[in-house]
Design an enzyme around this catalytic site. Structure first.
Site, PDB file in Angstrom:
ATOM      1  N   ALA A  77       0.816  -1.211   0.000  1.00 47.15           N
ATOM      2  CA  ALA A  77       0.000   0.000   0.000  1.00 47.15           C
ATOM      3  C   ALA A  77       0.856   1.271   0.000  1.00 47.15           C
ATOM      4  O   ALA A  77       0.443   2.289  -0.543  1.00 47.15           O
ATOM      5  CB  ALA A  77      -0.948   0.012   1.191  1.00 47.15           C
ATOM      6  N   THR A  78       2.045   1.227   0.576  1.00 48.23           N
ATOM      7  CA  THR A  78       2.910   2.411   0.550  1.00 48.23           C
ATOM      8  C   THR A  78       3.224   2.792  -0.890  1.00 48.23           C
ATOM      9  O   THR A  78       3.066   3.954  -1.302  1.00 48.23           O
ATOM     10  CB  THR A  78       4.232   2.143   1.309  1.00 48.23           C
ATOM     11  N   ASN A 157      -5.801   2.816  10.408  1.00 48.83           N
ATOM     12  CA  ASN A 157      -4.934   1.768  10.953  1.00 48.83           C
ATOM     13  C   ASN A 157      -4.726   1.866  12.458  1.00 48.83           C
ATOM     14  O   ASN A 157      -4.288   0.921  13.084  1.00 48.83           O
ATOM     15  CB  ASN A 157      -3.582   1.793  10.241  1.00 48.83           C
ATOM     16  N   ALA A 206      -1.601  -6.957   0.913  1.00 47.40           N
ATOM     17  CA  ALA A 206      -1.985  -8.328   1.282  1.00 47.40           C
ATOM     18  C   ALA A 206      -1.729  -8.641   2.754  1.00 47.40           C
ATOM     19  O   ALA A 206      -2.440  -9.447   3.351  1.00 47.40           O
ATOM     20  CB  ALA A 206      -1.226  -9.331   0.408  1.00 47.40           C
ATOM     21  N   HIS A 207      -0.707  -8.007   3.347  1.00 48.91           N
ATOM     22  CA  HIS A 207      -0.252  -8.512   4.644  1.00 48.91           C
ATOM     23  C   HIS A 207      -1.100  -8.102   5.847  1.00 48.91           C
ATOM     24  O   HIS A 207      -0.839  -8.536   6.963  1.00 48.91           O
ATOM     25  CB  HIS A 207       1.230  -8.194   4.858  1.00 48.91           C
ATOM     26  N   THR A 246       9.801  -7.107 -12.642  1.00 47.14           N
ATOM     27  CA  THR A 246       9.309  -8.481 -12.775  1.00 47.14           C
ATOM     28  C   THR A 246       8.300  -8.796 -11.679  1.00 47.14           C
ATOM     29  O   THR A 246       8.542  -8.516 -10.506  1.00 47.14           O
ATOM     30  CB  THR A 246      10.497  -9.467 -12.697  1.00 47.14           C
ATOM     31  N   CYS A 332       4.269   2.181  12.380  1.00 52.31           N
ATOM     32  CA  CYS A 332       5.212   2.770  11.430  1.00 52.31           C
ATOM     33  C   CYS A 332       5.963   3.945  12.033  1.00 52.31           C
ATOM     34  O   CYS A 332       7.000   4.337  11.539  1.00 52.31           O
ATOM     35  CB  CYS A 332       4.484   3.223  10.174  1.00 52.31           C
TER      36      CYS A 332
END
Ligand SMILES: *Cc1c(COP(=O)(O)O)cnc(C)c1O
Length: 394
Positions: A77-78, A157, A206-207, A246, A332
């Site tokens: 997301a960052t 958050n 995802a995390h 990639t 964070c």
């Protein structure tokens, strides 16, 4: 492997979540057997990897009512926030240089905005009400002729507060302004629909939903309006030129699986987490001087954020540490000891902002763990207050 004996109960699910075994199982074949580069077009190794990425893209698009072409993979997301905000600013600066966001946003939104300010953009940071919700009248008044982007998170958050995304998007669209939402804490936990909620750009990761770290996505609207973005990472032209590099099929497959599980289990899990949260709050609120931070109902089901009167914030965390892994303020920023900017925005005093605990309850927590956490919090708070009473008054 690090020592795992005697670790505290994990109640910090807004910082990250353990990966679900079902997610890991889905990812495994793509590390060793189907290891191809999805960009290799000349052999089956590439085709297999590309097929897995395509399926995951369709699955994530479906989950938010987008089309597969509107999904851009990122590292989380960052990166998605950076691409959305800086990418839109760079693409639309001839139209205007004004951006609107909110005081309670994650630093991954606030910092790109501050960076743009240093380049000559103007940023309006809207305050929130004492319950953490944005006043929509404030938003209407902040929009100008030269406003190009509004960024308001879906779920906070720290305090779990859910903003009125659909109404915010409607206001933006009425004024021809793009609407970005950081949905890192929201995807898989509350219903998201980019069409009905009027979202033009949406950051995902995802995390926070039992998926792997290091993978996320940015939804970029392609019609009504078609959103232009300037890429922030140049290279092989992957992701239709928007994000070169990639792709990592195991992470992408895991991300899609995590979202699928989150959505299929959403209603039951929301109920279960709400009950656990209520159980924790019922026990803690029996003590005096405990304040709930954020709106009591319009919040993520697994979030409880409290401020505790009459105790030192650091001492409180130290007391909890042997039994529960929790955060005070945002993970964070917890490297620097500063009162949380989110709690400050709610109007909490510096002392109460310091003496705050964020409980993030998740999929693998049990009622028994909640009881142990509540008991540890109660005994810690009571003994800290006793010490304060014994201390001679200056
Ligand atoms: C965790 C989080 C982020 C950062 O996401 P990463 O995938 O870790 O980069 C951004 N915004 C919010 C609201 C978050 O909770």
């Amino acid at each position: 492997m690090p020592e795992t004996r005697q670790r505290p109960i994990y109640l910090d699910c807004h910082a990250t979540t353990p990966m679900d075994e079902r997610v890991l199982a889905a990812m495994m074949p793509y590390f060793t057997e189907y290891f191809g580069n999805p960009a290799s077009i000349n052999h089956p190794y590439g085709w297999e990897a590309e097929a897995a990425v395509k399926q995951a893209r369709e699955s994530i698009a479906n989950a938010i009512d987008a089309t597969p072409e509107e999904i851009v993979w990122t590292s989380g997301a960052t990166e998605a926030n950076n691409l959305a905000i800086k990418g839109a600013a760079e693409a639309y600066f001839t139209k205007g240089r004004h951006i609107v966001t909110v005081a309670t946003e994650h630093n991954a939104v606030l910092d790109p905005c501050r960076y743009l300010e240093s380049l000559g953009f103007e940023v309006t940071i809207l305050p929130v009400q004492s319950d953490g919700l944005l006043d929509l009248d404030d938003l209407e008044k902040a929009l100008r002729e030269d406003t190009i982007l509004v960024s308001v998170m879906a779920a906070n958050n720290e305090i779990g507060v859910l903003q009125s995304i659909e109404s915010i998007g409607e206001i933006c669209h009425d004024r021809g302004v793009l609407f970005h939402t950081d949905a890192a804490q929201a995807i898989g936990k509350i219903p998201l629909n980019v069409r009905s909620q009027n979202i033009d750009l949406m950051s995902l990761t995802a995390h926070k939903i039992y998926g792997p770290k290091g993978i996320g996505a940015l939804y970029v609207r392609r019609r009504n309006p078609r959103v232009k973005l300037a890429p922030q990472q140049h290279g092989g032209g992957h992701e239709r030129g928007l994000r070169s590099g990639t792709l990592c099929p195991p992470q992408i497959v895991g991300f899609a699986k995590a979202v699928e599980l989150g959505i299929s289990e959403m209603s039951e899990e929301t109920q279960r987490l709400t009950q656990l949260r209520q159980r924790l709050w019922n026990k803690l609120s029996q003590l005096d001087g405990i304040y709930l931070n954020g709106h009591p109902e319009r919040r993520l089901s697994g979030n409880l954020n409290i401020s505790v009167e009459g105790v030192d914030g650091q001492a409180l965390l130290l007391g909890l540490q042997p039994v529960v892994a929790v955060s005070s303020g945002s993970a964070c920023t917890s490297a620097k000891i500063e009162p949380s900017h989110v709690l400050a925005a709610l109007g909490r005093s510096e002392t109460l902002a310091y003496a705050s605990v964020r409980f993030g309850i998740g999929r693998f927590n049990t009622a028994e763990e909640i009881d142990l956490a509540a008991e540890q919090a109660r005994s810690t708070i009571e003994s800290l207050r006793r010490v304060t009473l014994l201390r001679p008054q200056a």
